[in-house]
Design a protein around this motif. Sequence first.
Motif, PDB file in Angstrom:
ATOM      1  N   LYS A 140      12.107  36.532  47.023  1.00  0.00           N
ATOM      2  CA  LYS A 140      12.137  35.801  48.297  1.00  0.00           C
ATOM      3  C   LYS A 140      13.209  36.421  49.196  1.00  0.00           C
ATOM      4  N   PRO A 141      13.099  36.240  50.501  1.00  0.00           N
ATOM      5  CA  PRO A 141      14.052  36.867  51.425  1.00  0.00           C
ATOM      6  C   PRO A 141      15.514  36.486  51.174  1.00  0.00           C
ATOM      7  N   VAL A 142      15.754  35.303  50.671  1.00  0.00           N
ATOM      8  CA  VAL A 142      17.129  34.839  50.460  1.00  0.00           C
ATOM      9  C   VAL A 142      17.803  35.543  49.271  1.00  0.00           C
ATOM     10  N   PHE A 143      17.007  36.149  48.421  1.00  0.00           N
ATOM     11  CA  PHE A 143      17.536  36.766  47.195  1.00  0.00           C
ATOM     12  C   PHE A 143      18.629  37.801  47.490  1.00  0.00           C
ATOM     13  N   GLY A 144      18.377  38.702  48.426  1.00  0.00           N
ATOM     14  CA  GLY A 144      19.348  39.748  48.747  1.00  0.00           C
ATOM     15  C   GLY A 144      20.653  39.187  49.283  1.00  0.00           C
ATOM     16  N   MET A 145      20.569  38.155  50.119  1.00  0.00           N
ATOM     17  CA  MET A 145      21.787  37.544  50.673  1.00  0.00           C
ATOM     18  C   MET A 145      22.604  36.885  49.580  1.00  0.00           C
ATOM     19  N   LEU A 146      21.938  36.207  48.662  1.00  0.00           N
ATOM     20  CA  LEU A 146      22.652  35.534  47.575  1.00  0.00           C
ATOM     21  C   LEU A 146      23.320  36.540  46.644  1.00  0.00           C
ATOM     22  N   ILE A 147      22.600  37.611  46.326  1.00  0.00           N
ATOM     23  CA  ILE A 147      23.159  38.643  45.445  1.00  0.00           C
ATOM     24  C   ILE A 147      24.365  39.305  46.094  1.00  0.00           C
ATOM     25  N   ALA A 148      24.278  39.616  47.379  1.00  0.00           N
ATOM     26  CA  ALA A 148      25.396  40.261  48.079  1.00  0.00           C
ATOM     27  C   ALA A 148      26.623  39.357  48.100  1.00  0.00           C
ATOM     28  N   ALA A 149      26.425  38.082  48.382  1.00  0.00           N
ATOM     29  CA  ALA A 149      27.553  37.143  48.407  1.00  0.00           C
ATOM     30  C   ALA A 149      28.160  36.977  47.018  1.00  0.00           C
ATOM     31  N   ASP A 150      27.313  36.927  45.990  1.00  0.00           N
ATOM     32  CA  ASP A 150      27.826  36.775  44.632  1.00  0.00           C
ATOM     33  C   ASP A 150      28.568  38.033  44.172  1.00  0.00           C
ATOM     34  N   ASN A 151      28.070  39.206  44.559  1.00  0.00           N
ATOM     35  CA  ASN A 151      28.783  40.448  44.207  1.00  0.00           C
ATOM     36  C   ASN A 151      30.163  40.484  44.854  1.00  0.00           C
ATOM     37  N   LYS A 152      30.257  40.058  46.107  1.00  0.00           N
ATOM     38  CA  LYS A 152      31.550  40.021  46.805  1.00  0.00           C
ATOM     39  C   LYS A 152      32.490  39.031  46.113  1.00  0.00           C
ATOM     40  N   ARG A 153      31.973  37.862  45.736  1.00  0.00           N
ATOM     41  CA  ARG A 153      32.774  36.868  45.031  1.00  0.00           C
ATOM     42  C   ARG A 153      33.303  37.441  43.719  1.00  0.00           C
ATOM     43  N   SER A 154      32.447  38.132  43.004  1.00  0.00           N
ATOM     44  CA  SER A 154      32.831  38.712  41.720  1.00  0.00           C
ATOM     45  C   SER A 154      33.915  39.785  41.882  1.00  0.00           C
ATOM     46  N   GLU A 155      33.765  40.642  42.894  1.00  0.00           N
ATOM     47  CA  GLU A 155      34.769  41.696  43.132  1.00  0.00           C
ATOM     48  C   GLU A 155      36.122  41.106  43.503  1.00  0.00           C
ATOM     49  N   GLU A 156      36.116  40.096  44.348  1.00  0.00           N
ATOM     50  CA  GLU A 156      37.377  39.479  44.773  1.00  0.00           C
ATOM     51  C   GLU A 156      38.042  38.731  43.615  1.00  0.00           C
ATOM     52  N   ARG A 157      37.245  38.108  42.767  1.00  0.00           N
ATOM     53  CA  ARG A 157      37.827  37.428  41.604  1.00  0.00           C
ATOM     54  C   ARG A 157      38.472  38.442  40.678  1.00  0.00           C
ATOM     55  N   GLU A 158      37.798  39.548  40.462  1.00  0.00           N
ATOM     56  CA  GLU A 158      38.347  40.588  39.589  1.00  0.00           C
ATOM     57  C   GLU A 158      39.670  41.118  40.136  1.00  0.00           C
ATOM     58  N   GLU A 159      39.746  41.325  41.428  1.00  0.00           N
ATOM     59  CA  GLU A 159      40.996  41.787  42.043  1.00  0.00           C
ATOM     60  C   GLU A 159      42.098  40.744  41.899  1.00  0.00           C
ATOM     61  N   ARG A 160      41.739  39.479  42.099  1.00  0.00           N
ATOM     62  CA  ARG A 160      42.724  38.401  41.953  1.00  0.00           C
ATOM     63  C   ARG A 160      43.263  38.343  40.530  1.00  0.00           C
ATOM     64  N   LEU A 161      42.391  38.485  39.564  1.00  0.00           N
ATOM     65  CA  LEU A 161      42.826  38.459  38.167  1.00  0.00           C
ATOM     66  C   LEU A 161      43.656  39.687  37.814  1.00  0.00           C
ATOM     67  N   THR A 162      43.304  40.833  38.389  1.00  0.00           N
ATOM     68  CA  THR A 162      44.076  42.050  38.142  1.00  0.00           C
ATOM     69  C   THR A 162      45.494  41.905  38.677  1.00  0.00           C
ATOM     70  N   GLN A 163      45.634  41.324  39.846  1.00  0.00           N
ATOM     71  CA  GLN A 163      46.959  41.163  40.441  1.00  0.00           C
ATOM     72  C   GLN A 163      47.768  40.060  39.765  1.00  0.00           C
ATOM     73  N   ALA A 164      47.115  39.220  38.970  1.00  0.00           N
ATOM     74  CA  ALA A 164      47.845  38.156  38.266  1.00  0.00           C
ATOM     75  C   ALA A 164      48.641  38.702  37.085  1.00  0.00           C
ATOM     76  N   THR A 165      48.289  39.875  36.607  1.00  0.00           N
ATOM     77  CA  THR A 165      49.041  40.460  35.504  1.00  0.00           C
ATOM     78  C   THR A 165      50.349  41.047  36.038  1.00  0.00           C
ATOM     79  N   ALA A 166      51.331  41.137  35.195  1.00  0.00           N
ATOM     80  CA  ALA A 166      52.630  41.650  35.603  1.00  0.00           C
ATOM     81  C   ALA A 166      52.511  43.096  36.066  1.00  0.00           C
ATOM     82  N   SER A 167      52.993  43.366  37.273  1.00  0.00           N
ATOM     83  CA  SER A 167      52.910  44.725  37.790  1.00  0.00           C
ATOM     84  C   SER A 167      54.197  45.495  37.577  1.00  0.00           C
TER      85      SER A 167
END
Length: 173
Positions: A140-167
Amino acid sequence: MALVIVVAVLALLAGLAANRFLRPRLLNEDDDTGMAVKDLVGPLLTLTVLLLAFVLVTANGSYGKAEVASRGEARAVDQLVESAEYAPAAQRARVQADAVCYARAVRVQEWPAMADGHGSPAPSVWSTDFRRVFREVEGKPVFGMLIAADNKRSEEREERLTQATASTPSAIL
């Protein structure tokens, strides 16, 4: 961050105590007696200040990156909810409910776990449920929009978790 502040305060107090008790001895000695304590204290104080500055700059940079990532993750979740408006009613309700549960899991479970430098598996439960719903709207047309938003959410979460470790390297701490 609290550890860095405590170390800075202790270093300041040690420097003040050394200045108070060692300085009178340093001023009374002749320069001809060889290496004095002041010849050792100066470079050590300089090294301490440089290491402290390094730790503070590194911690501040990591904090800034984590803040940007958390804001990006929040925007991506918001975009996911808005994109779900174009999905059929059943899938829209599930995506929006999963987004609320995901946000609550991040706030209530993952943020306290990040204080120890770890993540929580709780938000992953809801992100997995996102993907189950996405399979239902595949093609369905909404599929691409949902996947793109979820990929962005996943990337930002990964970055947030990476920065939570002691640098800061443990040797410096």
